[in-house]
Write a protein that holds these residues in place. Sequence first.
Motif, PDB file in Angstrom:
ATOM      1  N   ARG A  43       0.541  -0.873   0.158  1.00 50.45           N
ATOM      2  CA  ARG A  43      -0.481   0.222  -0.002  1.00 50.45           C
ATOM      3  C   ARG A  43       0.675   1.165  -0.463  1.00 50.45           C
ATOM      4  O   ARG A  43       2.001   1.142   0.583  1.00 50.45           O
ATOM      5  CB  ARG A  43      -0.987   0.168   1.315  1.00 50.45           C
ATOM      6  CG  ARG A  43      -2.053  -0.898   1.410  1.00 50.45           C
ATOM      7  CD  ARG A  43      -2.693  -0.864   0.373  1.00 50.45           C
ATOM      8  NE  ARG A  43      -4.051  -2.625   0.360  1.00 50.45           N
ATOM      9  CZ  ARG A  43      -3.782  -3.350  -0.290  1.00 50.45           C
ATOM     10  NH1 ARG A  43      -2.089  -3.550  -0.990  1.00 50.45           N
ATOM     11  NH2 ARG A  43      -4.594  -4.764   0.166  1.00 50.45           N
ATOM     12  N   GLY A  44       0.147   2.244  -0.835  1.00 51.35           N
ATOM     13  CA  GLY A  44       1.079   3.742  -0.450  1.00 51.35           C
ATOM     14  C   GLY A  44       1.943   3.651  -1.929  1.00 51.35           C
ATOM     15  O   GLY A  44       1.431   2.855  -3.501  1.00 51.35           O
ATOM     16  N   PRO A  45       2.673   4.467  -1.860  1.00 51.90           N
ATOM     17  CA  PRO A  45       3.658   4.557  -2.798  1.00 51.90           C
ATOM     18  C   PRO A  45       4.631   3.778  -3.751  1.00 51.90           C
ATOM     19  O   PRO A  45       4.792   2.916  -2.112  1.00 51.90           O
ATOM     20  CB  PRO A  45       4.991   5.820  -2.456  1.00 51.90           C
ATOM     21  CG  PRO A  45       4.363   6.619  -1.701  1.00 51.90           C
ATOM     22  CD  PRO A  45       3.453   5.318  -0.475  1.00 51.90           C
ATOM     23  N   LEU A  46       4.905   3.376  -4.927  1.00 48.66           N
ATOM     24  CA  LEU A  46       5.526   2.281  -5.526  1.00 48.66           C
ATOM     25  C   LEU A  46       6.135   2.793  -6.557  1.00 48.66           C
ATOM     26  O   LEU A  46       5.642   3.112  -7.495  1.00 48.66           O
ATOM     27  CB  LEU A  46       4.690   1.105  -5.882  1.00 48.66           C
ATOM     28  CG  LEU A  46       5.821  -0.278  -6.653  1.00 48.66           C
ATOM     29  CD1 LEU A  46       6.509  -0.886  -5.929  1.00 48.66           C
ATOM     30  CD2 LEU A  46       4.708  -1.430  -7.597  1.00 48.66           C
ATOM     31  N   ASN A  47       7.853   3.269  -6.377  1.00 42.64           N
ATOM     32  CA  ASN A  47       9.355   3.812  -7.239  1.00 42.64           C
ATOM     33  C   ASN A  47       9.181   3.203  -8.042  1.00 42.64           C
ATOM     34  O   ASN A  47       9.803   1.307  -7.818  1.00 42.64           O
ATOM     35  CB  ASN A  47       8.934   4.651  -7.083  1.00 42.64           C
ATOM     36  CG  ASN A  47      10.195   5.536  -7.712  1.00 42.64           C
ATOM     37  OD1 ASN A  47      11.274   4.731  -8.309  1.00 42.64           O
ATOM     38  ND2 ASN A  47       9.551   6.083  -8.676  1.00 42.64           N
ATOM     39  N   ILE A  48       9.442   2.478  -9.820  1.00 42.58           N
ATOM     40  CA  ILE A  48       9.165   1.213 -10.461  1.00 42.58           C
ATOM     41  C   ILE A  48      10.420   2.036 -11.019  1.00 42.58           C
ATOM     42  O   ILE A  48      10.021   2.553 -12.795  1.00 42.58           O
ATOM     43  CB  ILE A  48       8.245   1.130 -11.796  1.00 42.58           C
ATOM     44  CG1 ILE A  48       7.716   0.370 -10.033  1.00 42.58           C
ATOM     45  CG2 ILE A  48       9.557  -0.076 -12.366  1.00 42.58           C
ATOM     46  CD1 ILE A  48       5.908   0.735 -10.628  1.00 42.58           C
ATOM     47  N   GLN A  49      12.201   1.793 -11.361  1.00 43.05           N
ATOM     48  CA  GLN A  49      12.940   2.850 -12.060  1.00 43.05           C
ATOM     49  C   GLN A  49      13.362   1.426 -13.262  1.00 43.05           C
ATOM     50  O   GLN A  49      13.476   0.334 -13.059  1.00 43.05           O
ATOM     51  CB  GLN A  49      14.176   2.451 -11.320  1.00 43.05           C
ATOM     52  CG  GLN A  49      14.350   3.629 -10.308  1.00 43.05           C
ATOM     53  CD  GLN A  49      13.733   5.278 -10.736  1.00 43.05           C
ATOM     54  OE1 GLN A  49      14.949   5.190 -12.076  1.00 43.05           O
ATOM     55  NE2 GLN A  49      12.871   5.967 -10.675  1.00 43.05           N
ATOM     56  N   CYS A  50      13.093   2.530 -14.478  1.00 38.92           N
ATOM     57  CA  CYS A  50      13.267   1.477 -15.508  1.00 38.92           C
ATOM     58  C   CYS A  50      13.995   2.113 -16.574  1.00 38.92           C
ATOM     59  O   CYS A  50      14.565   3.259 -16.771  1.00 38.92           O
ATOM     60  CB  CYS A  50      12.331   0.584 -16.426  1.00 38.92           C
ATOM     61  SG  CYS A  50      10.478   0.670 -15.334  1.00 38.92           S
ATOM     62  N   GLU A  51      14.995   1.409 -17.633  1.00 42.95           N
ATOM     63  CA  GLU A  51      15.765   1.705 -18.537  1.00 42.95           C
ATOM     64  C   GLU A  51      15.276   0.636 -19.828  1.00 42.95           C
ATOM     65  O   GLU A  51      15.007  -0.959 -19.266  1.00 42.95           O
ATOM     66  CB  GLU A  51      17.369   1.391 -18.203  1.00 42.95           C
ATOM     67  CG  GLU A  51      17.726   2.943 -17.131  1.00 42.95           C
ATOM     68  CD  GLU A  51      18.641   3.659 -17.134  1.00 42.95           C
ATOM     69  OE1 GLU A  51      19.600   2.870 -18.451  1.00 42.95           O
ATOM     70  OE2 GLU A  51      19.444   3.403 -16.025  1.00 42.95           O
ATOM     71  N   LYS A  52      15.711   1.257 -20.889  1.00 41.47           N
ATOM     72  CA  LYS A  52      15.767   0.610 -21.915  1.00 41.47           C
ATOM     73  C   LYS A  52      17.169   0.216 -22.373  1.00 41.47           C
ATOM     74  O   LYS A  52      17.645  -0.097 -22.028  1.00 41.47           O
ATOM     75  CB  LYS A  52      15.356   1.223 -23.697  1.00 41.47           C
ATOM     76  CG  LYS A  52      13.505   1.501 -23.235  1.00 41.47           C
ATOM     77  CD  LYS A  52      12.671   2.106 -24.511  1.00 41.47           C
ATOM     78  CE  LYS A  52      12.044   1.798 -24.568  1.00 41.47           C
ATOM     79  NZ  LYS A  52      10.774   2.375 -25.586  1.00 41.47           N
TER      80      LYS A  52
END
Length: 367
Positions: free
Chosen positions: A276-285
Amino acid sequence: MDAHCLLVLSAGTQVGQNVLRTLAERRDGVTLVATSSVAHEPALFDFDAVYLVAETVADPEAFGRRVVEVMERECIDLVIPSRDDDVLFLAALRDRRPDLAHRLLCGNARTAAVIADKWHSYEFCQAHGLPFAASMIRCSANERGEFVRKYGLPLVAKPRRGYASLDVYMLYRDEQVEAVLAKDGYIVQQYLGDRRRIGDFLAAIDVGGVPLNHSFRSIKHSIQALIAPDGSVAHVICTRNYRNQRRSKWVEPDDDPAAATIGAECARIFSSAGWRGPLNIQCEKTDTGEMLIHEFNGRFTGATVDRWLLGFDEVGAAIQGFTGRPIATAAPPRTASLEAFESLVARGADPGRVAALQRDGAWRRPQ
């Protein structure tokens, strides 16, 4: 509009200051309380009250007692974590004290552990079909060799529980891969981005030496989701971020459908797992154009202010979603792109206030 009383843990950090910045123009009816393990951070005294606490990891029991004490003393509506250690602590507290769960901006401890540890993140994504960068930890020589043959060099070595790109290494020789995997607490991931940049850099330093400042960062696809207390997905914000200078970065909304798909799917799966709450997802190609996740965060981030300046009020949405009461909206008009400058500003904490906080363990803004 009903008043809110918010507690920001580790408020002197960049994330804590970002939360403060997004609320700066709507402080009427909002009381902001801070905790910190240090007394001399200037930003602390922008809050309405500050409490000194033990370091989260060094003395978790003392830290926990103090936080619960402050929650009750100040009648806190919502506790906001600023550091990964805060997230883990709050999630454990949520499991132990279900009566406090609605006042904590986090999910359960099991999922917090998945978010905080990059190897656990990889295993979780493998189990749920999410596109995470190929990863390995300490393993046999044959397994290590097979990984290098499959994904090639360079590879990236990171602390499993690291943050802010600290202690991250680019590995371009087999013996470097072997050495880093002999260390405790490290993970090796496939390199995401154009690997020719590393080769060009290594060739250039043979001729001209090592530049004092350098970075291999490419365009990052940053996804910020918010999972409401009932498990529904309140929003998924997608941006593309690029740090083009040491103290400035360029940020814009990301209309790549791959980012939106990854964000929605991650939010759905993490919600089912109890987050629950914030979920940050870091991606690159990758250099073939495939978008892959390389880490998660269970909190607001260093780009929270950038998203705010783009018109995304993630802090206000979290406050309303978890307290059930709206907060004034003052986000700037949504714009197409942004170049955010992070200037160094000379600033000191008032010695009298620091001394009072150190002496009393608490400080309150004069009425």
